[in-house]
Motif scaffolding. Sequence first.
Motif, PDB file in Angstrom:
ATOM      1  N   ALA A 126      89.576 -24.008 -47.458  1.00 37.16           N
ATOM      2  CA  ALA A 126      88.581 -23.035 -47.891  1.00 37.16           C
ATOM      3  C   ALA A 126      87.193 -23.667 -47.923  1.00 37.16           C
ATOM      4  O   ALA A 126      86.199 -23.038 -47.497  1.00 37.16           O
ATOM      5  CB  ALA A 126      88.944 -22.488 -49.269  1.00 37.16           C
ATOM      6  N   PHE A 127      87.092 -24.890 -48.407  1.00 41.55           N
ATOM      7  CA  PHE A 127      85.785 -25.543 -48.455  1.00 41.55           C
ATOM      8  C   PHE A 127      85.262 -25.831 -47.053  1.00 41.55           C
ATOM      9  O   PHE A 127      84.051 -25.707 -46.800  1.00 41.55           O
ATOM     10  CB  PHE A 127      85.864 -26.837 -49.260  1.00 41.55           C
ATOM     11  CG  PHE A 127      84.578 -27.628 -49.246  1.00 41.55           C
ATOM     12  CD1 PHE A 127      83.437 -27.121 -49.849  1.00 41.55           C
ATOM     13  CD2 PHE A 127      84.504 -28.871 -48.615  1.00 41.55           C
ATOM     14  CE1 PHE A 127      82.242 -27.829 -49.828  1.00 41.55           C
ATOM     15  CE2 PHE A 127      83.326 -29.586 -48.601  1.00 41.55           C
ATOM     16  CZ  PHE A 127      82.183 -29.061 -49.200  1.00 41.55           C
ATOM     17  N   LEU A 128      86.128 -26.241 -46.138  1.00 47.35           N
ATOM     18  CA  LEU A 128      85.694 -26.516 -44.776  1.00 47.35           C
ATOM     19  C   LEU A 128      85.113 -25.260 -44.134  1.00 47.35           C
ATOM     20  O   LEU A 128      84.069 -25.311 -43.454  1.00 47.35           O
ATOM     21  CB  LEU A 128      86.862 -27.047 -43.941  1.00 47.35           C
ATOM     22  CG  LEU A 128      86.515 -27.459 -42.498  1.00 47.35           C
ATOM     23  CD1 LEU A 128      85.516 -28.614 -42.526  1.00 47.35           C
ATOM     24  CD2 LEU A 128      87.779 -27.863 -41.730  1.00 47.35           C
ATOM     25  N   LYS A 129      85.745 -24.112 -44.312  1.00 48.42           N
ATOM     26  CA  LYS A 129      85.236 -22.858 -43.777  1.00 48.42           C
ATOM     27  C   LYS A 129      83.905 -22.488 -44.436  1.00 48.42           C
ATOM     28  O   LYS A 129      82.961 -22.034 -43.754  1.00 48.42           O
ATOM     29  CB  LYS A 129      86.259 -21.750 -43.987  1.00 48.42           C
ATOM     30  CG  LYS A 129      87.523 -21.920 -43.163  1.00 48.42           C
ATOM     31  CD  LYS A 129      88.511 -20.790 -43.447  1.00 48.42           C
ATOM     32  CE  LYS A 129      89.787 -20.980 -42.620  1.00 48.42           C
ATOM     33  NZ  LYS A 129      90.775 -19.891 -42.890  1.00 48.42           N
ATOM     34  N   TYR A 130      83.813 -22.666 -45.757  1.00 47.52           N
ATOM     35  CA  TYR A 130      82.582 -22.340 -46.477  1.00 47.52           C
ATOM     36  C   TYR A 130      81.437 -23.224 -46.009  1.00 47.52           C
ATOM     37  O   TYR A 130      80.316 -22.736 -45.767  1.00 47.52           O
ATOM     38  CB  TYR A 130      82.808 -22.509 -47.982  1.00 47.52           C
ATOM     39  CG  TYR A 130      81.601 -22.227 -48.841  1.00 47.52           C
ATOM     40  CD1 TYR A 130      81.354 -20.937 -49.297  1.00 47.52           C
ATOM     41  CD2 TYR A 130      80.716 -23.235 -49.181  1.00 47.52           C
ATOM     42  CE1 TYR A 130      80.245 -20.657 -50.083  1.00 47.52           C
ATOM     43  CE2 TYR A 130      79.598 -22.979 -49.963  1.00 47.52           C
ATOM     44  CZ  TYR A 130      79.362 -21.684 -50.410  1.00 47.52           C
ATOM     45  OH  TYR A 130      78.252 -21.412 -51.185  1.00 47.52           O
ATOM     46  N   TYR A 131      81.700 -24.500 -45.862  1.00 51.50           N
ATOM     47  CA  TYR A 131      80.658 -25.443 -45.434  1.00 51.50           C
ATOM     48  C   TYR A 131      80.175 -25.108 -44.025  1.00 51.50           C
ATOM     49  O   TYR A 131      78.965 -25.190 -43.734  1.00 51.50           O
ATOM     50  CB  TYR A 131      81.210 -26.875 -45.486  1.00 51.50           C
ATOM     51  CG  TYR A 131      80.209 -27.920 -45.054  1.00 51.50           C
ATOM     52  CD1 TYR A 131      79.181 -28.312 -45.906  1.00 51.50           C
ATOM     53  CD2 TYR A 131      80.302 -28.512 -43.791  1.00 51.50           C
ATOM     54  CE1 TYR A 131      78.258 -29.274 -45.502  1.00 51.50           C
ATOM     55  CE2 TYR A 131      79.391 -29.485 -43.388  1.00 51.50           C
ATOM     56  CZ  TYR A 131      78.363 -29.856 -44.249  1.00 51.50           C
ATOM     57  OH  TYR A 131      77.459 -30.807 -43.836  1.00 51.50           O
ATOM     58  N   PHE A 139      79.067 -28.157 -52.146  1.00 56.98           N
ATOM     59  CA  PHE A 139      80.361 -28.110 -52.843  1.00 56.98           C
ATOM     60  C   PHE A 139      80.221 -27.396 -54.195  1.00 56.98           C
ATOM     61  O   PHE A 139      81.095 -26.609 -54.591  1.00 56.98           O
ATOM     62  CB  PHE A 139      80.881 -29.535 -53.045  1.00 56.98           C
ATOM     63  CG  PHE A 139      82.105 -29.632 -53.904  1.00 56.98           C
ATOM     64  CD1 PHE A 139      83.339 -29.214 -53.428  1.00 56.98           C
ATOM     65  CD2 PHE A 139      82.036 -30.127 -55.200  1.00 56.98           C
ATOM     66  CE1 PHE A 139      84.484 -29.293 -54.220  1.00 56.98           C
ATOM     67  CE2 PHE A 139      83.164 -30.206 -55.994  1.00 56.98           C
ATOM     68  CZ  PHE A 139      84.385 -29.788 -55.503  1.00 56.98           C
ATOM     69  N   TYR A 140      79.119 -27.644 -54.888  1.00 53.17           N
ATOM     70  CA  TYR A 140      78.847 -27.001 -56.181  1.00 53.17           C
ATOM     71  C   TYR A 140      78.772 -25.485 -56.019  1.00 53.17           C
ATOM     72  O   TYR A 140      79.333 -24.725 -56.830  1.00 53.17           O
ATOM     73  CB  TYR A 140      77.544 -27.571 -56.749  1.00 53.17           C
ATOM     74  CG  TYR A 140      77.145 -27.038 -58.103  1.00 53.17           C
ATOM     75  CD1 TYR A 140      77.734 -27.513 -59.272  1.00 53.17           C
ATOM     76  CD2 TYR A 140      76.156 -26.061 -58.222  1.00 53.17           C
ATOM     77  CE1 TYR A 140      77.357 -27.031 -60.520  1.00 53.17           C
ATOM     78  CE2 TYR A 140      75.771 -25.580 -59.461  1.00 53.17           C
ATOM     79  CZ  TYR A 140      76.372 -26.061 -60.598  1.00 53.17           C
ATOM     80  OH  TYR A 140      75.992 -25.572 -61.832  1.00 53.17           O
ATOM     81  N   ASP A 141      78.078 -25.024 -54.982  1.00 51.66           N
ATOM     82  CA  ASP A 141      77.992 -23.587 -54.723  1.00 51.66           C
ATOM     83  C   ASP A 141      79.352 -23.020 -54.302  1.00 51.66           C
ATOM     84  O   ASP A 141      79.672 -21.855 -54.620  1.00 51.66           O
ATOM     85  CB  ASP A 141      76.958 -23.313 -53.632  1.00 51.66           C
ATOM     86  CG  ASP A 141      75.537 -23.615 -54.090  1.00 51.66           C
ATOM     87  OD1 ASP A 141      75.307 -23.644 -55.323  1.00 51.66           O
ATOM     88  OD2 ASP A 141      74.663 -23.836 -53.217  1.00 51.66           O
ATOM     89  N   PHE A 142      80.141 -23.823 -53.603  1.00 49.43           N
ATOM     90  CA  PHE A 142      81.477 -23.384 -53.201  1.00 49.43           C
ATOM     91  C   PHE A 142      82.363 -23.119 -54.418  1.00 49.43           C
ATOM     92  O   PHE A 142      83.134 -22.152 -54.439  1.00 49.43           O
ATOM     93  CB  PHE A 142      82.116 -24.449 -52.303  1.00 49.43           C
ATOM     94  CG  PHE A 142      83.593 -24.281 -52.103  1.00 49.43           C
ATOM     95  CD1 PHE A 142      84.096 -23.272 -51.282  1.00 49.43           C
ATOM     96  CD2 PHE A 142      84.502 -25.126 -52.734  1.00 49.43           C
ATOM     97  CE1 PHE A 142      85.473 -23.099 -51.096  1.00 49.43           C
ATOM     98  CE2 PHE A 142      85.874 -24.968 -52.555  1.00 49.43           C
ATOM     99  CZ  PHE A 142      86.353 -23.952 -51.741  1.00 49.43           C
ATOM    100  N   VAL A 143      82.203 -23.951 -55.428  1.00 51.83           N
ATOM    101  CA  VAL A 143      82.996 -23.756 -56.651  1.00 51.83           C
ATOM    102  C   VAL A 143      82.635 -22.418 -57.294  1.00 51.83           C
ATOM    103  O   VAL A 143      83.520 -21.673 -57.753  1.00 51.83           O
ATOM    104  CB  VAL A 143      82.768 -24.929 -57.634  1.00 51.83           C
ATOM    105  CG1 VAL A 143      83.459 -24.653 -58.968  1.00 51.83           C
ATOM    106  CG2 VAL A 143      83.286 -26.227 -57.047  1.00 51.83           C
ATOM    107  N   PHE A 144      81.358 -22.078 -57.319  1.00 50.18           N
ATOM    108  CA  PHE A 144      80.956 -20.772 -57.856  1.00 50.18           C
ATOM    109  C   PHE A 144      81.544 -19.644 -57.010  1.00 50.18           C
ATOM    110  O   PHE A 144      81.999 -18.624 -57.544  1.00 50.18           O
ATOM    111  CB  PHE A 144      79.428 -20.666 -57.893  1.00 50.18           C
ATOM    112  CG  PHE A 144      78.917 -19.363 -58.429  1.00 50.18           C
ATOM    113  CD1 PHE A 144      78.767 -19.162 -59.791  1.00 50.18           C
ATOM    114  CD2 PHE A 144      78.582 -18.317 -57.567  1.00 50.18           C
ATOM    115  CE1 PHE A 144      78.301 -17.950 -60.296  1.00 50.18           C
ATOM    116  CE2 PHE A 144      78.117 -17.103 -58.053  1.00 50.18           C
ATOM    117  CZ  PHE A 144      77.979 -16.929 -59.419  1.00 50.18           C
TER     118      PHE A 144
END
Length: 297
Positions: free
Chosen positions: A19-24, A78-83
Amino acid sequence: MGSGGFAAAVAACPSAAEAFLKYYGIVSGGTSAESRQALVELSLAIDGIEGMRDVIFADIPKLIPFIDLEDMSLFSCFYDFVFFICREKGQKSVTIQRAVAAWRIVLSGRFRLLDRWCNFVEKYQRHNISEDTWQQLLAFSRCVNEDLEGYDPRGAWPVLIDDFVEQMHRIYHSTDCSSAMESQCNISSTLKGLDPQPGSKRKCPHLKSNEEDVELSDSFTRSVHLTPIKRLKESHDARYGAGESAKTTHFSNSSSGGYHEDMNLHNSRGYLQNSPCNVEDALSKGFEGCISMKCPF
């Protein structure tokens, strides 16, 4: 995160890593409009799997070791991804409970006021945390020290952060006052008569026990009565000789006895009270005795 790091992250926490890889990839490339649309589609895909947001959030602590925390740009993403993951389906904000739990994970060791901030939010915040407040807190944690140095009250901070700073100033001011009072108490304990009492900063040194009052009164009475008589006797001996001294001594004793009797009339306990009126009365009695004996001054 390199290919080797990504492979290790997928092995440790596959859902969160993917999920983080796609978001980034979405936020780091393309136009703003394209990124917004891509994020909406990613959010719908995650919500399409029941409980997936909770699974990804639970794997966040496992994903952190694979993130280069020294890269501020990567950490901000990463911080924005957590939100993004903390938001509930169809919501643009995050609940207080989920936001506080996320802050304690991602800002641990990076924000010295983290505990006080989380406690403040849990106690005083009544509404969900907006994306702006979430992002501004990261900037606040980077530019403001533990003593709030670096905080600009004219800056465009969210109301929640302004309220937090105001609360911290009150706490710091209260702590400074308590330290000053403790220091005053320590100094007072080393000096007699300066012990703090309820309702007053210092204890009056003349407020002693009854026994000390009695002792002081007796000593003062003897001083008032005997000092003029002693001086009168010395002066009389010098002028008239030892022969007349015996008469004077007899008169002095009787006069002194009269003084004591008169004083006892003013005080049923037999000793002189420490009051201006009694002192003046005693002095006048002494001078009256000297005048009646025609003592020259």
